[in-house]
Write a protein that holds these residues in place. Structure first.
Motif, mmCIF file in Angstrom:
data_model
loop_
_atom_site.group_PDB
_atom_site.id
_atom_site.type_symbol
_atom_site.label_atom_id
_atom_site.label_comp_id
_atom_site.label_asym_id
_atom_site.label_seq_id
_atom_site.Cartn_x
_atom_site.Cartn_y
_atom_site.Cartn_z
ATOM 1 N N VAL A 144 -69.311 -41.572 29.279
ATOM 2 C CA VAL A 144 -70.475 -40.674 29.963
ATOM 3 C C VAL A 144 -71.691 -41.743 29.138
ATOM 4 O O VAL A 144 -71.811 -42.319 28.872
ATOM 5 N N CYS A 145 -72.042 -42.121 30.473
ATOM 6 C CA CYS A 145 -73.378 -42.951 31.045
ATOM 7 C C CYS A 145 -74.521 -42.423 30.320
ATOM 8 O O CYS A 145 -74.693 -41.547 30.320
ATOM 9 N N LYS A 146 -75.096 -43.578 29.573
ATOM 10 C CA LYS A 146 -76.408 -43.164 28.845
ATOM 11 C C LYS A 146 -77.430 -42.456 29.175
ATOM 12 O O LYS A 146 -77.834 -42.300 29.018
ATOM 13 N N ARG A 147 -77.696 -43.921 30.608
ATOM 14 C CA ARG A 147 -78.811 -44.030 30.909
ATOM 15 C C ARG A 147 -78.623 -42.311 32.024
ATOM 16 O O ARG A 147 -79.888 -41.856 32.561
ATOM 17 N N CYS A 148 -78.088 -42.033 32.786
ATOM 18 C CA CYS A 148 -78.090 -41.179 34.053
ATOM 19 C C CYS A 148 -76.413 -39.937 33.562
ATOM 20 O O CYS A 148 -76.754 -38.918 34.682
ATOM 21 N N GLY A 149 -75.356 -39.945 32.983
ATOM 22 C CA GLY A 149 -75.009 -38.818 32.601
ATOM 23 C C GLY A 149 -73.773 -39.184 33.346
ATOM 24 O O GLY A 149 -73.028 -37.613 33.380
ATOM 25 N N CYS A 150 -73.861 -40.023 34.108
ATOM 26 C CA CYS A 150 -71.879 -39.842 34.989
ATOM 27 C C CYS A 150 -71.130 -40.219 34.631
ATOM 28 O O CYS A 150 -70.667 -40.906 33.475
ATOM 29 N N THR A 151 -70.266 -39.738 34.835
ATOM 30 C CA THR A 151 -68.970 -39.430 34.149
ATOM 31 C C THR A 151 -67.757 -40.993 34.767
ATOM 32 O O THR A 151 -67.208 -40.597 34.574
ATOM 33 N N GLN A 176 -68.981 -50.189 33.566
ATOM 34 C CA GLN A 176 -70.189 -50.158 34.444
ATOM 35 C C GLN A 176 -69.948 -48.484 35.086
ATOM 36 O O GLN A 176 -69.232 -48.542 35.692
ATOM 37 N N CYS A 177 -71.637 -47.828 34.943
ATOM 38 C CA CYS A 177 -71.161 -46.756 35.474
ATOM 39 C C CYS A 177 -71.711 -47.022 37.699
ATOM 40 O O CYS A 177 -72.036 -47.693 37.898
ATOM 41 N N LYS A 178 -70.470 -46.282 37.560
ATOM 42 C CA LYS A 178 -70.605 -46.227 39.280
ATOM 43 C C LYS A 178 -71.411 -45.419 40.318
ATOM 44 O O LYS A 178 -72.279 -45.402 41.038
ATOM 45 N N SER A 179 -72.354 -44.874 39.208
ATOM 46 C CA SER A 179 -73.676 -44.014 39.981
ATOM 47 C C SER A 179 -75.420 -45.262 40.081
ATOM 48 O O SER A 179 -75.375 -45.837 41.026
ATOM 49 N N CYS A 180 -74.795 -45.850 38.562
ATOM 50 C CA CYS A 180 -76.395 -47.059 38.127
ATOM 51 C C CYS A 180 -76.384 -47.523 38.082
ATOM 52 O O CYS A 180 -77.144 -48.689 37.659
ATOM 53 N N SER A 181 -74.588 -48.143 37.874
ATOM 54 C CA SER A 181 -74.158 -49.414 37.208
ATOM 55 C C SER A 181 -74.745 -49.985 35.892
ATOM 56 O O SER A 181 -74.522 -51.356 35.660
ATOM 57 N N SER A 182 -75.373 -49.025 35.169
ATOM 58 C CA SER A 182 -75.513 -49.638 33.427
ATOM 59 C C SER A 182 -74.106 -49.727 32.941
ATOM 60 O O SER A 182 -73.217 -48.966 33.417
ATOM 61 N N ARG A 183 -74.193 -50.498 31.915
ATOM 62 C CA ARG A 183 -72.972 -51.328 31.237
ATOM 63 C C ARG A 183 -72.943 -50.057 29.910
ATOM 64 O O ARG A 183 -73.993 -50.380 28.806
#
Ligand SMILES: [Zn+2]
Length: 305
Positions: A30-37, A49-56
């Motif tokens: 789960v992305c810590k920044r946007c919650g995307c999975t 790497q998050c597909k939605s916000c690119s956060s690692r």
């Protein structure tokens, strides 16, 4: 997982990381920044790497290993040691077995694993018929006690622990003999009882709807009946020990023997962690080699702080 298959599967840092990633993918990231999975895997950076916000998110981030500098191989060896033996190891012994220079990181790692074991077991409540009693565990006297009682360093005292065992009464059709079979256990260090006489850890431990609790009369809980379907008390005697509270007494004496044989000394603030490990393994006594994988999963879902 026995020592030979461990040696075959986990030869180096990379094999441990790959296994950890495989298990983590199954749990989901789960992305810590946007919650995307949804994530890409950056193979050269050992990161998602998050597909939605690119956060690692690194492989360790968000797991029990997050703030640890120890290698995956060291963690894996420790998880192996802790999960293979019923008896367990002290942090000192794990440090020696792994040939590590510094004690503190090993101690922190082992305690985090014990915390993860407790978190895992806290997800489940006991149900049905439950034996409950209190056990007095030997711990190191506090600094305060050293000062006020002029007790020497290393002097001992006792800490009160609530132990519960799910216990089903079975009657042998042939012989008519009645026996109790146990399933899951819980052990919680008791803090000061609340005014109503019932500790929060008691309420958290049970599925309150249809629970029947068996205790002896000496229990310090006065209002159990308010929280469960039925509270049965029996006067404490030899028969209660062998029958009504059979499994809870076996668990208490096994835990005490285990601690006395494995740990040099136990401080009150860490007693719960030792109990976590004991109960975690007790509850998974039929898991065999699968307990290693379960502990890896518990490490992924627990947080590292
Ligand atoms: Zn994101």
């Amino acid at each position: 997982m026995d020592i030979f298959s461990f040696g075959v599967h986990f030869t180096d840092e990379k094999s441990c990381r790959l296994h950890f990633k495989e298990q983590r993918d199954k749990q989901g990231v789960v992305c810590k920044r946007c919650g995307c999975t949804d994530h890409y895997w950056l193979i050269n950076k050992w990161s998602y790497q998050c597909k939605s916000c690119s956060s690692r998110t690194s492989l360790r981030s968000g797991t029990i290993m997050e703030s640890s500098k120890l290698s995956f191989l060291v963690w894996y060896k420790t998880i192996f040691l802790m999960s293979t033996t019923k008896k367990g190891f002290s942090s000192k012994e794990i440090q020696r077995q792994l040939g590590l220079k510094r004690y503190e990181p090993v101690w922190a790692m082992v305690h985090k694993l014990r915390r993860a074991m407790g978190d895992r077991d806290d997800r489940y409540t006991l149900e049905g018929m439950i034996e409950m009693d209190e056990g007095y565990f030997t711990i190191e006297a506090s600094e305060q006690a050293h000062k006020t009682q002029k007790a020497g360093r290393g002097s001992k005292t006792k800490s009160n622990v609530m132990i519960m065992a799910e216990s089903t009464i079975l009657e042998d059709i042939e012989t008519g003999k009645v026996d109790r079979q146990c399933r899951y256990f819980k052990a919680k260090v008791l803090e000061d009882h609340k005014a109503d006489g019932t500790d929060q850890s008691f309420k958290d431990a049970i599925d309150d709807e249809q629970t029947i609790i068996f205790t002896d009369k000496s229990t310090s809980y006065v209002n159990i009946a308010d929280y469960v379907e039925i509270h049965m008390t029996e006067k404490s005697n030899e028969q209660t020990t062998k029958e009504t509270l059979k499994w809870v007494h076996i668990a208490i004496s096994n835990a005490k023997r285990n601690f006395a044989g494995t740990y040099h000394k136990i401080k009150k603030k860490y007693l719960q962690l030792y109990l976590n490990e004991f109960v975690y393994k007790l509850n998974r006594r039929y898991f065999g080699e699968r307990i290693f994988d379960r502990l890896i999963i518990a490490s992924i879902t627990a947080n590292g702080h």
